[in-house]
Write a protein that holds these residues in place. Structure first.
Motif, short mmCIF file in Angstrom:
data_model
loop_
_atom_site.label_atom_id
_atom_site.label_comp_id
_atom_site.label_asym_id
_atom_site.label_seq_id
_atom_site.Cartn_x
_atom_site.Cartn_y
_atom_site.Cartn_z
N ASN A 72 0.80 -1.21 0.02
CA ASN A 72 -0.01 -0.10 -0.01
C ASN A 72 0.81 1.26 -0.02
N ALA A 73 0.97 1.96 -1.11
CA ALA A 73 1.77 3.17 -1.20
C ALA A 73 1.50 4.25 -0.07
N ASN A 74 0.05 4.38 0.27
CA ASN A 74 -0.30 5.24 1.37
C ASN A 74 0.40 5.01 2.49
N GLU A 75 0.82 3.42 2.96
CA GLU A 75 1.18 3.12 4.24
C GLU A 75 2.14 1.90 3.94
N PRO A 76 3.33 2.45 3.30
CA PRO A 76 4.44 1.60 3.06
C PRO A 76 4.71 0.40 4.37
N GLU A 77 4.88 1.20 5.33
CA GLU A 77 5.33 0.36 6.62
C GLU A 77 4.46 -0.56 7.10
N ALA A 78 3.13 -0.38 6.77
CA ALA A 78 2.10 -1.26 6.95
C ALA A 78 1.78 -2.30 6.04
N GLU A 113 2.84 -5.74 3.95
CA GLU A 113 3.56 -7.18 4.11
C GLU A 113 5.00 -7.32 3.14
N PHE A 114 4.79 -6.48 2.54
CA PHE A 114 6.02 -6.50 1.45
C PHE A 114 7.29 -5.87 2.13
N ASP A 115 8.25 -6.56 2.19
CA ASP A 115 9.43 -5.81 2.91
C ASP A 115 10.33 -5.05 1.86
N ILE A 116 10.40 -3.82 1.95
CA ILE A 116 10.86 -3.00 1.10
C ILE A 116 12.32 -2.46 1.67
N SER A 117 12.78 -3.01 2.62
CA SER A 117 13.96 -2.29 3.62
C SER A 117 15.08 -2.29 2.60
N THR A 118 15.53 -3.56 1.99
CA THR A 118 16.60 -3.46 0.99
C THR A 118 16.25 -4.15 -0.43
N VAL A 119 17.23 -3.95 -1.38
CA VAL A 119 16.96 -4.67 -2.51
C VAL A 119 16.83 -6.16 -2.32
N GLY A 120 17.57 -6.63 -1.50
CA GLY A 120 17.78 -8.08 -1.33
C GLY A 120 16.41 -8.57 -0.75
N SER A 121 15.83 -7.89 0.15
CA SER A 121 14.46 -8.15 0.94
C SER A 121 13.45 -8.06 -0.15
N ILE A 122 13.46 -7.08 -1.13
CA ILE A 122 12.31 -7.25 -2.12
C ILE A 122 12.55 -8.14 -2.89
N VAL A 123 13.72 -8.85 -3.67
CA VAL A 123 14.23 -9.70 -4.33
C VAL A 123 13.52 -11.11 -3.71
N ASP A 124 13.64 -11.34 -2.38
CA ASP A 124 13.12 -12.50 -1.48
C ASP A 124 11.80 -12.46 -1.64
N ALA A 125 11.16 -11.36 -1.20
CA ALA A 125 9.81 -11.48 -1.25
C ALA A 125 8.96 -11.61 -2.58
N VAL A 126 9.66 -10.98 -3.82
CA VAL A 126 9.13 -11.51 -5.07
C VAL A 126 9.24 -12.89 -5.61
N GLU A 127 10.41 -13.43 -5.10
CA GLU A 127 10.79 -15.11 -5.32
C GLU A 127 9.74 -15.69 -4.42
N GLN A 128 9.51 -15.15 -3.29
CA GLN A 128 8.33 -15.92 -2.44
C GLN A 128 6.86 -15.77 -3.27
N LEU A 129 6.54 -14.42 -3.76
CA LEU A 129 5.28 -14.57 -4.46
C LEU A 129 5.13 -15.22 -5.65
N VAL A 130 6.26 -15.32 -6.34
CA VAL A 130 6.38 -16.11 -7.71
C VAL A 130 6.06 -17.55 -7.21
N LYS A 131 6.78 -18.10 -6.28
CA LYS A 131 6.67 -19.59 -5.90
C LYS A 131 5.24 -19.81 -5.43
N GLU A 132 4.54 -18.86 -4.68
CA GLU A 132 3.27 -19.00 -3.97
C GLU A 132 2.28 -18.99 -5.28
N GLN A 133 2.34 -18.41 -6.33
CA GLN A 133 1.61 -18.29 -7.51
C GLN A 133 1.71 -19.63 -8.27
N LYS A 134 2.50 -20.46 -8.32
CA LYS A 134 2.68 -21.39 -9.31
C LYS A 134 1.93 -22.58 -8.82
#
Length: 85
Positions: A56-62, A64-85
């Motif tokens: 939620n761009a209006n409440e980024p800290e709220a 579930e998607f961890d945007i603290s570092t590039v690595g955390s974004i990569v890990d979160a995207v990998e998890q989302l992709v895995k869950e979708q398959k």
């Protein structure tokens, strides 16, 4: 192309940097990506991987998607992709 590579390329594009300048431990702020760039990155990631990012761009800290570092974004995207398959 790996998920990590694609995510880094998307973030690098927003930061106007070469992908080689984007490291896993860098924060978006360190890369010069502002809140608009973040939102555009999220949209690009959703489009590239055909996923829905719980962000939620209006409440980024709220989000579930961890945007603290590039690595955390990569890990979160990998998890989302895995869950979708």
């Amino acid at each position: 192309m790996s998920i990590e590579r694609q995510v880094i390329e998307i973030i690098a594009e927003q930061a106007l940097l070469a992908p080689s300048d984007v490291t896993r431990d860098a924060t978006l702020a360190e890369l010069g990506v502002d809140s608009l760039g973040l939102v555009e990155s999220i949209f690009a990631i959703e489009e590239a991987f055909d996923i829905s990012v719980p962000f939620n761009a209006n409440e980024p800290e709220a989000s579930e998607f961890d945007i603290s570092t590039v690595g955390s974004i990569v890990d979160a995207v990998e998890q989302l992709v895995k869950e979708q398959k």
